[in-house]
Design a protein around this motif. Structure first.
Motif, short mmCIF file in Angstrom:
data_model
loop_
_atom_site.label_atom_id
_atom_site.label_comp_id
_atom_site.label_asym_id
_atom_site.label_seq_id
_atom_site.Cartn_x
_atom_site.Cartn_y
_atom_site.Cartn_z
N LEU A 287 -72.16 110.79 57.94
CA LEU A 287 -71.25 111.91 57.95
C LEU A 287 -71.66 113.01 57.05
N SER A 288 -71.46 114.23 57.34
CA SER A 288 -71.94 115.26 56.18
C SER A 288 -71.29 115.01 55.13
N LEU A 289 -71.93 115.63 54.02
CA LEU A 289 -71.39 115.64 52.62
C LEU A 289 -71.42 117.22 52.24
N GLY A 290 -70.44 117.57 51.12
CA GLY A 290 -70.33 118.69 50.95
C GLY A 290 -69.55 119.03 49.78
N ILE A 291 -68.91 120.16 49.47
CA ILE A 291 -68.09 120.33 48.22
C ILE A 291 -67.01 121.36 48.63
N GLU A 292 -65.95 120.97 48.09
CA GLU A 292 -64.87 122.15 48.16
C GLU A 292 -64.97 123.47 47.59
N THR A 293 -64.47 124.36 48.35
CA THR A 293 -64.64 126.03 47.70
C THR A 293 -63.26 126.34 47.62
N MET A 294 -63.15 127.60 47.31
CA MET A 294 -61.97 128.27 47.20
C MET A 294 -61.18 128.12 48.63
N GLY A 295 -59.91 127.97 48.41
CA GLY A 295 -58.85 127.88 49.57
C GLY A 295 -59.13 126.75 50.50
N GLY A 296 -59.38 125.48 49.73
CA GLY A 296 -59.49 124.18 50.57
C GLY A 296 -60.75 124.26 51.83
N LEU A 297 -61.66 125.03 51.57
CA LEU A 297 -62.43 124.88 52.34
C LEU A 297 -63.78 123.57 52.14
N VAL A 298 -64.56 123.42 53.03
CA VAL A 298 -65.56 122.53 52.68
C VAL A 298 -66.90 123.21 52.97
N GLU A 299 -67.90 123.42 52.09
CA GLU A 299 -69.05 123.98 52.08
C GLU A 299 -69.96 122.76 52.38
N ARG A 300 -70.58 122.46 53.56
CA ARG A 300 -71.45 121.48 53.74
C ARG A 300 -72.76 121.50 53.10
N ILE A 301 -73.26 120.52 52.47
CA ILE A 301 -74.51 120.80 51.70
C ILE A 301 -75.42 119.80 52.44
N VAL A 302 -75.11 118.49 52.67
CA VAL A 302 -75.91 117.78 53.59
C VAL A 302 -75.44 117.63 54.74
N PRO A 303 -75.99 118.02 55.98
CA PRO A 303 -75.43 117.85 57.26
C PRO A 303 -75.67 116.23 57.60
N ARG A 304 -74.91 116.00 58.56
CA ARG A 304 -74.69 114.71 59.10
C ARG A 304 -76.21 114.53 59.84
N ASN A 305 -76.66 113.29 59.80
CA ASN A 305 -77.81 113.00 60.58
C ASN A 305 -78.98 113.49 59.68
N SER A 306 -78.87 113.85 58.69
CA SER A 306 -80.00 114.39 57.55
C SER A 306 -80.89 112.94 57.40
N THR A 307 -82.08 112.89 57.48
CA THR A 307 -82.89 111.87 57.26
C THR A 307 -82.80 111.69 55.71
#
Ligand code: ADP
Ligand code: MG
Length: 631
Positions: A408-428
């Motif tokens: 599953l993708s990993l990311g952090i929360e940015t303003m407004g409760g949005l997710v900024e994906r940093i490591v996309p799912r299926n990254s090796t």
């Protein structure tokens, strides 16, 4: 002059000082340890020549003296008389909370709800799944050290492909507790494929069908340029050989008109019946003729029960179970967007694939004969051993590069409760990825970081993994700070997140050990939702972004007014207040991103002349007291 020492033939220490490195299959039902000896991977037997170690630990009351616990076959033998203290299938609890464990009530022992991880109540006190697994791992470690008469350098331990961070971390913790240096955790299907040497085979897509004691796992692996990638996983965490035992038992009881009696049997009688059913089932695997039967008598507290069943009836009684595995296979192929015709090879793993009914069904489904020449219950350990041998540097020619992917993708929360994906799912993995962020408000000195996992655009729809703060950022204008957030995932799939303010170098980091795991159903559901809601998510994201922009515009205007408000006349100021109020209103009530953007534009326009005045004042200040010539 000292004499040169010569050892006995065959006993000579390896000239390159081989390090003892083993592969361990820490299974739900059975565990094994294997090593490469003389270039061949093989499972190491115990002192009675047995390869399998039942993953069972029986705890004794402290008054009984002795070591306080019994492991493996001896534990299993006591299960009938002491089911409540004989812990089996403990892998199902690893890194999980009680509520996350499927059919937890069917376990013969008491599982307690504890923060972090479920535990088990025994006469010797409460035990965590990590401690119980450590007993099994330590037993295998001693077996290896006895075999080689040397200390263990390290081990590769296998885990199901769908294991999440918490479950992987729990497995590593158990190894550490057992005094084992973990060279790497690898996925079970990947290990099986390595054992079959598929990494040397032609590039292509392979299916690994693993039917064990209590679980069914299907994995689709893709091999390209010597690299394995898990393209899809699926299965049923509550379907395995145990269910075939149960189906057989029910059939036999119904045959004797005692179906209801099973529910009222004592735990001891029930355990005896289940073990008998398992023996009969396993013997049936060797039966050639459809009408040939296997019989066994079981002594119970209330008399005797007779098992007598032929191969055909067994096939019929268990057909729905086999069909369920194929449903899961179809689903995994669909997830991978692959037809079954592209599958180049099928690997059978798990003791339950010894059943002819299963082999035939799989062969028919894929239209090809599956690979079965290695022992299905050993193949995972053998692959892990090959990998361990290479990681220990014993095979410098080996060029096997193993890649696993994060589910599953990993990311952090940015303003407004949005997710900024940093490591996309299926990254090796292993991998490290970074992204720069900045502050939102003027003078902001701390940043709250929220690490999330999932495919959706809104934090509320993702799973929260961890929160931490970066403090001590020097006060700057909004947007001036540069904060680099780095996600590092090691070869075992464990995550650490670091945030560093680039100007001052102040840093904060966190190792993510989520307090509880996700079930495979939950992962599947999360993925499914992300596919079906992508459109809605995009609109929601646009709206949130528009609102964040609107807020930012208002914030900037307010801070400008505070600094240079005296430049404005009363009316101008009132107009600006009105524009801000209007924007605030639109941003909080409208659900149309375009409308919010338009309102933001209106405020931007309305403040243009004010901005020009501020600029002039700024220039005037900069110029004051200076002569033209000095410029
Ligand atoms: P796990 O991966 O869950 O530890 P295993 O791969 O060791 O499990 O498989 C254990 C299961 O395999 C048990 O249900 C056992 O009854 C079954 N099994 C082992 N040998 C046979 C056999 N000859 N015929 C049918 N089932 C078998
Ligand atoms: Mg297994």
């Amino acid at each position: 002059m000292a004499l040169l020492q010569i050892s006995e033939p065959g006993q000579s220490p390896d000239p390159h000082q081989r390090r003892v490195a083993v592969g361990i299959d820490l299974g739900t039902t059975h565990s094994l340890v294997a090593a490469v000896r003389n270039g061949v991977a093989e499972c190491l037997p115990d002192d009675q020549g047995r390869h399998l170690l039942p993953s069972a630990v029986r705890y004794l009351s402290s008054s009984s003296g002795g070591a306080g616990r019994v492991i493996g076959f001896d534990a299993l033998a006591a299960q009938v008389q002491d089911p409540a203290n004989t812990l089996v299938s403990i892998k199902r609890l690893m890194g999980r909370q009680r509520a996350d464990v499927v059919q937890v009530d069917q376990l013969p022992y008491t599982v307690l709800d504890r923060p972090g991880m479920a535990t088990v109540q025994t006469v010797a006190g409460e035990k965590t799944p990590v401690e119980v697994s450590a007993e099994i791992l330590a037993t295998l470690r001693f077996r290896a050290e006895d075999t080689f008469d040397d200390e263990l350098f390290g081990a590769v331990i296998t885990v199901p492909a769908y294991f999440d961070d918490a479950q992987r971390q729990a497995t590593k913790d158990a190894a550490q507790l057992a005094g084992i240096n973990v060279l790497r955790l690898i996925n079970e299907p990947t290990a099986a494929a390595i054992a079959y040497g598929l990494d040397n085979a032609s590039e292509g897509t392979y299916a690994v069908y693993d039917l064990g004691g209590g679980t069914f796992d299907i994995s689709i692996l893709k091999l390209s340029q010597g690299v394995f990638e898990v393209v899809a996983t699926g299965g049923d965490s509550a379907l395995g050989g145990d269910d075939y035992d149960r189906a057989l038992l029910q059939w036999v009881m119904a045959q004797q008109g005692r179906a209801a009696w099973l529910d009222t049997a004592s735990p001891t009688d029930r355990a005896a019946l289940q073990q008998a059913a398992k023996r009969v089932k396993e013997r049936l695997s060797d039966v050639k003729d459809d009408s040939e039967s296997v019989a066994e008598n079981v002594i119970l507290s209330s008399g005797e029960a007779c098992f007598d069943i032929n191969k055909r009836d067994f096939a019929q009684a268990t057909q729905p179970l086999t069909a369920r595995t194929l449903t899961a296979v179809r689903k995994a192929l669909r997830d991978a967007k692959l037809g079954k015709d592209v599958i180049q090879g099928v690997v059978l793993v798990g003791g339950s694939t010894r059943m002819p009914v299963v082999r035939e069904a799989v062969a028919e489904f894929f239209g090809q004969t599956p690979l079965t020449n290695l022992n299905p219950d050993e193949v995972v350990a053998l692959g892990a051993a090959i990998q361990a041998n290479q990681l220990a540097g014993n095979n410098p020619d080996g060029d096997l590069l193993l890649l696993d992917v994060i589910p599953l993708s990993l990311g952090i929360e940015t303003m407004g409760g949005l997710v900024e994906r940093i490591v996309p799912r299926n990254s090796t993995i292993p991998t490290a990825l970074a992204q720069d962020f900045t502050t939102y408000k003027d003078g902001q000195t701390a940043l709250a970081l929220h690490v999330v996992q999932g495919e959706r655009d809104l934090v509320a729809d993702c799973r929260s993994l961890a929160r931490f703060e970066l403090r001590g950022i020097p006060p700057m204008a909004a947007g001036a700070a540069r904060i680099r957030v780095t996600f590092t995932i090691d070869a075992d799939g464990l995550l650490s997140v670091a945030a560093k303010e680039q100007g001052t170098g102040i840093e904060a980091r966190i190792d993510v050990k989520p307090s509880y795991g996700l079930s495979d159903e939950q992962i599947a559901t999360m993925l499914q939702e992300s596919f079906t809601t992508a459109q809605a998510d995009m609109q929601a994201r646009a709206l949130v972004e528009a609102r964040v922009d609107a807020d930012r515009m208002v914030e900037a205007t307010l801070s400008a007014l505070k600094a240079d408000g005296d430049l404005l006349g009363e009316q101008e100021r009132a107009d600006m207040e009105a524009l801000m109020a209007a924007l605030r209103h639109t941003a909080s009530t409208s659900t149309d991103a375009a409308e919010v953007e338009a309102a933001t534009q209106v405020l931007a326009k309305g403040t243009e002349s004010f901005a020009a005045m501020r600029m002039n004042r700024g220039i005037a200040r900069a110029l004051s007291g200076k002569h033209i010539e000095t410029m």
